[in-house]
Every structure is written in structure tokens, then in C-alpha cells.
Design a protein around this motif. Sequence first.
Motif, mmCIF file in Angstrom:
data_model
loop_
_atom_site.group_PDB
_atom_site.id
_atom_site.type_symbol
_atom_site.label_atom_id
_atom_site.label_comp_id
_atom_site.label_asym_id
_atom_site.label_seq_id
_atom_site.Cartn_x
_atom_site.Cartn_y
_atom_site.Cartn_z
ATOM 1 N N ASP A 1 -5.395 -0.768 -5.188
ATOM 2 C CA ASP A 1 -4.885 -0.998 -3.160
ATOM 3 C C ASP A 1 -6.160 -2.411 -2.938
ATOM 4 O O ASP A 1 -7.007 -1.134 -2.321
ATOM 5 N N GLU A 2 -5.998 -3.298 -3.060
ATOM 6 C CA GLU A 2 -6.552 -4.192 -2.410
ATOM 7 C C GLU A 2 -8.357 -3.800 -2.831
ATOM 8 O O GLU A 2 -8.967 -4.375 -2.278
ATOM 9 N N SER B 1 1.006 -1.035 0.419
ATOM 10 C CA SER B 1 -0.200 -0.017 -0.473
ATOM 11 C C SER B 1 0.781 0.848 0.062
ATOM 12 O O SER B 1 0.333 2.081 -0.303
HETATM 13 MG MG LIG Z 1 -2.042 -2.741 1.929
#
Ligand SMILES: [Mg+2]
Lengths: 240, 218
Positions: free
Chosen positions: A161-162, A41
Motif C-alpha cells: 500500500d503506497e 487502500s
Molecule cells: Mg490509501
Amino acid sequence: MIKVEKLKKSFGSNEVLKDINVTVKPQEVVVVIGPSGSGKSTFLRCLNMLESITGGHVYIEGIDLTDKKTDINKVRIEVGMVFQQFNLFPHKTVIENIMLAPMKVRNVPAEKAKAKGLELLRKVGLEDKAEAYPDSLSGGQKQRVAIARALAMEPKIMLFDEPTSALDPEMVGEVLEVMKQLAKEGMTMVVVTHEMGFAKEVGDRVIFMDGGVVVEENVPKELFENPKEDRTKSFLSKVL
Amino acid sequence: MDIRWDILAEYAPFFLKGTLLTIGLSIASILIGTILGLFIGLGKLMRNKLLALPFSVYVTCFRGTPLLVQILLIHFAVVPLFLGETNAIAAAIVTLSLNAAAYIAEIFRAGIQSIDRGQMEAARSLGMNHVQAMRHVILPQAVKRMIPPLGNEFVVLIKESSLASIVAAPELMYWGKAMQGQYFRVWEPYVTAAIIYLVLTLSLSFLLTRLERRLATE
Ligand SMILES: [Mg+2]
Ligand SMILES: Nc1ncnc2c1ncn2[C@@H]1O[C@H](COP(=O)(O)OP(=O)(O)OP(=O)(O)O)[C@@H](O)[C@H]1O
């Protein structure tokens, strides 16, 4: 398109990114995988300066983000971001969420922004939700709106991000479908995900991060079937 | 105990005048205090600790000292310093505004900080600058959460405006005390004043509850 050189990032005395070197070519889809806390991240957030950069350089289309003269707001117009927690604006309807930034940042007139917003909603399959508030949507729908909102600025690069990690399993597919479509249209994408199926199918390249460094990178088939580093092997044996 | 209706009738016009001044003091102080409070609250939130320091000191001083002391200081020392002579109404408005600003600053700060960090990040990632993100994303959400505590503060301010009687600003409490002094009666003047304050604070609470409900359904 994106060039990361000797990127370092520390939080206080905690060095989270240690000398990251990555390039992303136009229209490429790069998938970043790695264990929790490995800095995925943080790496992504350095690409649009949501985190300040401690050392090294990040170039977006040749513009050095670490240069003090760079207007980061201009760069961010070109770099869309989709968050794990969606981060939709709860006080605005779906269409207002999408129209806000084009109107305020790009000075697009309201009607034009709305037409464009509706077109994007059609693309993510949510045209009928234009007037709904985010709280009334399912997780999958929220994330599709978030993607549409980012696309409304007509970015050249999209960071994810995810994007499916906070979703119920049955909703993961609908979001990945939108991302696949985007990749097919030639969007340059950097995607942090635990969806190995997506990485294999859509990724042009997979980067495996651990402990703040890029341990290994390769085309998906090679990385998944023939990992060279032990750390990659042990990580893959856990997630595949 | 019999009630002296005659002196109440005699003082009715003064109570009316006093009530109007109390309302005037309160509205002026609410407006000035809110604007000042927003400014100070944002100042306290500045990332540069050195720049934020004066705002913190301001809040600490005004919250940490009695309003009575503030009003005496401002009336007898600060206002004469600027105007040459003192003026009770001006001193009351200045004191109530400055005092309320300190509390309102904290309400603004808490309201802004209660908004999830992801909201600011999403706004900034879309290319908005800090001011645009504050104005279009953070503040509209924060203001909604600020209304109940702001309402409390406004109610407190109406009640505390009674301290202006100490410096002889002819507001509601001042006339209550005048009536008490003239006729040596305590029940009539003070109960009347209490009832009028109650009506004022209840009306304000009613208005704020309605505003809250309207915003909630929006
Ligand atoms: Mg992360
Ligand atoms: N704002 C912050 N302040 C201090 N430390 C932070 C901050 N953000 C991240 N870290 C630390 O940086 C390290 C890397 O975090 P990061 O979120 O980049 O990992 P990640 O690979 O994305 O993990 P996950 O898969 O759990 O999302 C962690 O040790 C984390 O505690």
C-alpha cells in the motif's frame, strides 16, 4: 490466486467500495492507481481482512474470506503486506522484527528463523543492520526491512500500500528495486502506488479506481497510452 | 517547644511494626491491584460494548466515590458478609486493591490505546492472532509508557493506605494516632509518621526512575 467478486465495503453509511470484481493470477503483478479517497487502500485491506467485508466475496487460493469458518490467521500467513508507514516494531531489533512472526505463528526454531532472516536482509541489502533498532534507520531502509519481515512468513501473495509514498525522493529507488526483484522472482503482487514508472515497467496489469469502482483495467501500455474512459484520461493527465 | 524523645523511643517499636504493615499493605495492594487492573482495562477495551459495560461501571464507581467510604463499607459490610466477622487488614487490602485496580485499569487502557493502530495491523497481517499481537507487540510497548503513571498510582496508594487506620488496621498512621491519644502530643507522632511516609514514597519513586531509565536504554 485472488478472486474478488462483487466486493462492497461501507464505513457506516459511507459506501467506499461498490461492486469490485478483480482476479489476480499466480505470478501476476497488478498495480492499482487512482485519486486519493477512491478506495485503493480499503480494497487492498479487504484482501487480508484488515477491513471487514460488507458484501460480496474475496477468495484467496480458493478460500472464501467471508466464510465464517475460514481461519483468517491461516490465510494471512499466505498474504504478506507492506504499509506506507512501515509499521516496524520499534521495541525490537531489525532481526527480531523479522523473526517474531515465523517463531510465534509458524513455530520455526529461533536459529532457523534467524538464518532465514539474515538471508532476507542480505536480499534487501541490509545485512549489516540486523542488530539495529528501526528508529536508527532511514525511511528507505525501514521499508526494506518491512518487506523482509513480510517475506519471512513465505507468503504466496504480497500486498503493497503506497510503499514509497512516505519516503524522501532519493530513497524511492532502493525500495522499488527490491520490489522489482521480487516481481522477477515470480511473486504475485498487488501494488497501490503513484509510481507510474514502476507500473509501466513491472506491472502486468493496471487497475484504475475512482469513487469505489474499477473504472478501467488493462495492460500498462494500453492503459497509459490509450485510456478509454474520460475519468482515466483526466487522472492520467494530472499524474503523468 | 521541646521534643519528647522519651515517648518517641517508647513508640519506636510500634512505628516499626506499623511501617512494616504499611509496606505489606501497599505491596499486596499494588500486586493485586495491578493484575486486576490489567484484566479490567482489557475488559473495558472489548469491542462488544455490552461485555465492556460492567468494567466501565466498575471503574466509574470506584473512581467516583471516596476511598474512605469504600473502606468503611468493605470493612463493616462486605467483609463480614463473606467471612462472618470483619478483619481490618483484609478489609484494607481488599479496598486498596479494588480502588487501585480502577485507576490502574485506566492507565492500562490509555497505554494500550496510545500505541499506533499500524502496530496491531502489522502484527495481524503477519498471521498473529489477537492475543499474540497484544502479548508480543502491543503490551511491551504500552508497558513502557505506563510506568510513569503507574509509579504515581503506587505512590498515591502508599499514602492512602493511611486510611486503614480508620478501621483500626495497626499500620503506621494507627500507631501515630495511638501515641497522640496516649500522651496528647501532636507534633511527635504526626511528624514522625509524615517522615516515614516520605521516606517510603521517595524510595519507591527512586526505584521507578531507575527502572524507567533501564527500560529506556534497552
Ligand atoms: Mg490509501
Ligand atoms: N477506518 C475508516 N473509517 C471511516 N472511513 C474510512 C476509513 N478508512 C477509510 N475511510 C474512507 O474511505 C474512503 C476511501 O479511503 P481509502 O483510504 O481506501 O482511499 P485511498 O484510495 O487509499 O486514498 P489515498 O490515496 O489517500 O490513500 C475515504 O473517503 C476515507 O475517508
